[in-house]
Design an enzyme around this catalytic site. Structure first.
Site, PDB file in Angstrom:
ATOM      1  CB  CYS A   2      -0.934   0.005   1.208  1.00  0.00           C
ATOM      2  SG  CYS A   2      -2.359  -1.100   1.068  1.00  0.00           S
TER       3      CYS A   2
ATOM      4  N   GLY B 255       4.989 -19.248   0.882  1.00  0.00           N
ATOM      5  CA  GLY B 255       6.060 -18.272   0.663  1.00  0.00           C
ATOM      6  C   GLY B 255       5.595 -16.837   0.510  1.00  0.00           C
TER       7      GLY B 255
ATOM      8  CG  HIS C 267       2.541  -9.773  -4.441  1.00  0.00           C
ATOM      9  ND1 HIS C 267       2.132  -9.878  -3.130  1.00  0.00           N
ATOM     10  CD2 HIS C 267       3.631 -10.569  -4.559  1.00  0.00           C
ATOM     11  CE1 HIS C 267       2.951 -10.690  -2.474  1.00  0.00           C
ATOM     12  NE2 HIS C 267       3.867 -11.137  -3.322  1.00  0.00           N
TER      13      HIS C 267
ATOM     14  CG  HIS D 126       6.241 -13.022  -7.614  1.00  0.00           C
ATOM     15  ND1 HIS D 126       7.368 -12.505  -7.029  1.00  0.00           N
ATOM     16  CD2 HIS D 126       5.403 -13.360  -6.604  1.00  0.00           C
ATOM     17  CE1 HIS D 126       7.227 -12.539  -5.706  1.00  0.00           C
ATOM     18  NE2 HIS D 126       6.043 -13.046  -5.420  1.00  0.00           N
TER      19      HIS D 126
HETATM   20  P1  DGP Z   1       6.034 -12.847  -1.783  1.00  0.00           P
HETATM   21  O1  DGP Z   1       7.192 -13.487  -1.071  1.00  0.00           O
HETATM   22  O2  DGP Z   1       5.355 -13.731  -2.795  1.00  0.00           O
HETATM   23  O3  DGP Z   1       5.087 -12.221  -0.796  1.00  0.00           O
HETATM   24  O4  DGP Z   1       6.681 -11.669  -2.634  1.00  0.00           O
HETATM   25  C1  DGP Z   1       7.032 -10.435  -2.098  1.00  0.00           C
HETATM   26  C2  DGP Z   1       8.076  -9.850  -2.998  1.00  0.00           C
HETATM   27  O5  DGP Z   1       8.166  -8.475  -2.700  1.00  0.00           O
HETATM   28  C3  DGP Z   1       9.469 -10.438  -2.832  1.00  0.00           C
HETATM   29  O6  DGP Z   1       9.866 -11.071  -4.053  1.00  0.00           O
HETATM   30  C4  DGP Z   1      10.364  -9.254  -2.541  1.00  0.00           C
HETATM   31  C5  DGP Z   1       9.494  -8.076  -2.902  1.00  0.00           C
HETATM   32  N1  DGP Z   1       9.701  -6.922  -2.053  1.00  0.00           N
HETATM   33  C6  DGP Z   1       9.732  -6.894  -0.686  1.00  0.00           C
HETATM   34  N2  DGP Z   1       9.913  -5.660  -0.251  1.00  0.00           N
HETATM   35  C7  DGP Z   1      10.010  -4.861  -1.358  1.00  0.00           C
HETATM   36  C8  DGP Z   1      10.209  -3.458  -1.560  1.00  0.00           C
HETATM   37  O7  DGP Z   1      10.319  -2.665  -0.616  1.00  0.00           O
HETATM   38  N3  DGP Z   1      10.262  -3.029  -2.841  1.00  0.00           N
HETATM   39  C9  DGP Z   1      10.123  -3.879  -3.911  1.00  0.00           C
HETATM   40  N4  DGP Z   1      10.205  -3.333  -5.130  1.00  0.00           N
HETATM   41  N5  DGP Z   1       9.932  -5.194  -3.757  1.00  0.00           N
HETATM   42  C10 DGP Z   1       9.870  -5.675  -2.504  1.00  0.00           C
END
Ligand code: DGP
Length: 115
Positions: free
Chosen positions: A10, A94, A101, A103
């Site tokens: 958010c 995971g 979201h 990926h």
């Molecule tokens: P999941 O583990 O499926 O919840 O994916 C979360 C993803 O979010 C992980 O691949 C790393 C990414 N991530 C975590 N913190 C940040 C951030 O502050 N900025 C960005 N761009 N990505 C982030």
């Protein structure tokens, strides 16, 4: 639109936390993952706070279709033809950020089954 003031994504949606955005519209934001797992790795997130895929209902599931349209649009624009879309739902799967979201990973051979 529902938001969670303690939610990392958010804060990225609102711009409070910076990100490398590659797309934005009224419903979604796409930005590069800070910890890429492939040469191309970005995330598509709804602007509305939905904690996980487990929170989807008939009332909000159109957002998912929109996320997939955005993924296809970005990939077409960037010439990405082969890619994997991943959604982690829940701790054991995971999911580390509790905001829905998707990926999008590309640019290398993918293994199957996933670990
Ligand atoms: P999941 O583990 O499926 O919840 O994916 C979360 C993803 O979010 C992980 O691949 C790393 C990414 N991530 C975590 N913190 C940040 C951030 O502050 N900025 C960005 N761009 N990505 C982030």
């Amino acid at each position: 639109m529902k938001k969670d003031e303690n939610c990392l994504f958010c804060k990225i949606v609102s711009g409070e936390i910076p990100s490398k955005k590659l797309y934005e519209d009224e419903v979604t934001v796409a930005f590069y993952d800070v910890a890429p797992q492939a040469p191309i790795h970005f995330l598509v997130v709804p602007k509305e706070h939905i904690a996980s895929a487990n929170e989807l209902t008939a009332a909000n599931s159109a957002i998912v279709a929109h996320c997939f349209e955005v993924i296809v649009k970005i990939c077409k624009e960037q010439g990405i033809t082969d890619y994997r879309i991943v959604n982690n739902c829940g701790d054991q799967a995971g999911q580390s950020v509790k905001h829905l979201h998707f990926h999008v990973l590309s640019g290398r051979d993918m293994t199957w089954p996933p670990g």
